[in-house]
Design a protein around this motif. Structure first.
Motif, PDB file in Angstrom:
ATOM      1  N   HIS A 101      77.246 -68.263 -33.245  1.00  0.00           N
ATOM      2  CA  HIS A 101      76.061 -67.616 -33.827  1.00  0.00           C
ATOM      3  C   HIS A 101      76.146 -66.100 -33.644  1.00  0.00           C
ATOM      4  O   HIS A 101      75.804 -65.336 -34.545  1.00  0.00           O
ATOM      5  N   SER A 105      76.207 -63.021 -36.529  1.00  0.00           N
ATOM      6  CA  SER A 105      75.074 -62.101 -36.579  1.00  0.00           C
ATOM      7  C   SER A 105      75.543 -60.690 -36.931  1.00  0.00           C
ATOM      8  O   SER A 105      76.648 -60.297 -36.569  1.00  0.00           O
ATOM      9  N   ARG A 109      72.555 -59.919 -32.185  1.00  0.00           N
ATOM     10  CA  ARG A 109      71.304 -60.555 -31.752  1.00  0.00           C
ATOM     11  C   ARG A 109      71.201 -61.923 -32.408  1.00  0.00           C
ATOM     12  O   ARG A 109      71.231 -62.043 -33.624  1.00  0.00           O
ATOM     13  N   PRO A 111      68.837 -65.226 -32.915  1.00  0.00           N
ATOM     14  CA  PRO A 111      67.448 -65.677 -32.749  1.00  0.00           C
ATOM     15  C   PRO A 111      67.359 -66.767 -31.672  1.00  0.00           C
ATOM     16  O   PRO A 111      68.201 -67.662 -31.605  1.00  0.00           O
ATOM     17  N   LYS A 114      68.124 -70.424 -32.130  1.00  0.00           N
ATOM     18  CA  LYS A 114      69.512 -70.869 -32.287  1.00  0.00           C
ATOM     19  C   LYS A 114      70.271 -70.933 -30.959  1.00  0.00           C
ATOM     20  O   LYS A 114      71.429 -71.313 -30.935  1.00  0.00           O
TER      21      LYS A 114
END
Length: 136
Positions: A101, A105, A109, A111, A114
């Protein structure tokens, strides 16, 4: 002192980290960081999706008050040091799931929705990318 590596999204694992607060090595004399590096590479080999993130090693991230620490980094993105992991397959998968993830990004960062459960509570520090600071 420095060895050049690919400048890609990476999990840099401290291969000399303690096994836990109480133990430096396991019963076989192997450090926790070395076991975590082994678990990360094994998890990465088991799932082609993890190929988007490099697993790199170095001795001592200087987070010695913690144990089994990793540094997530990528060009132009915030970096993160996480620690207090068990050096096992579950921790390795959580780290790599988060790292995927992170790699996707735009600024590093991810979220909170996630975040894998296995990384929650493991963040130690956030680091700015070279020549930047975060504004929020």
């Amino acid at each position: 002192m420095l060895t050049q590596v690919d400048n890609v999204p990476a999990v840099v694992v401290c291969n000399t980290c303690r096994h836990s607060r109480e133990a430096r090595e396991d019963s076989e004399g192997i450090r926790g960081g070395a076991r975590l590096a082994e678990a990360l590479r094994s998890a990465q080999a088991s799932d082609p999706a993890y190929a988007t993130v490099a697993v790199q090693e170095m001795p001592c991230l200087f987070a010695c008050s913690e144990f089994c620490t990793v540094h997530l980094r990528a060009p132009g993105k915030l970096g993160y040091v996480l620690g207090r992991f068990a050096p096992d397959a579950d921790s390795a998968r959580a780290i790599l799931d988060y790292a995927m993830h992170y790699a996707e990004s735009p600024h590093g960062r991810v979220p909170f929705a996630k975040w894998p459960e296995g990384v929650k509570g493991h963040f130690i520090v956030r680091t700015p990318p070279e020549a930047f600071v975060a504004t929020e």
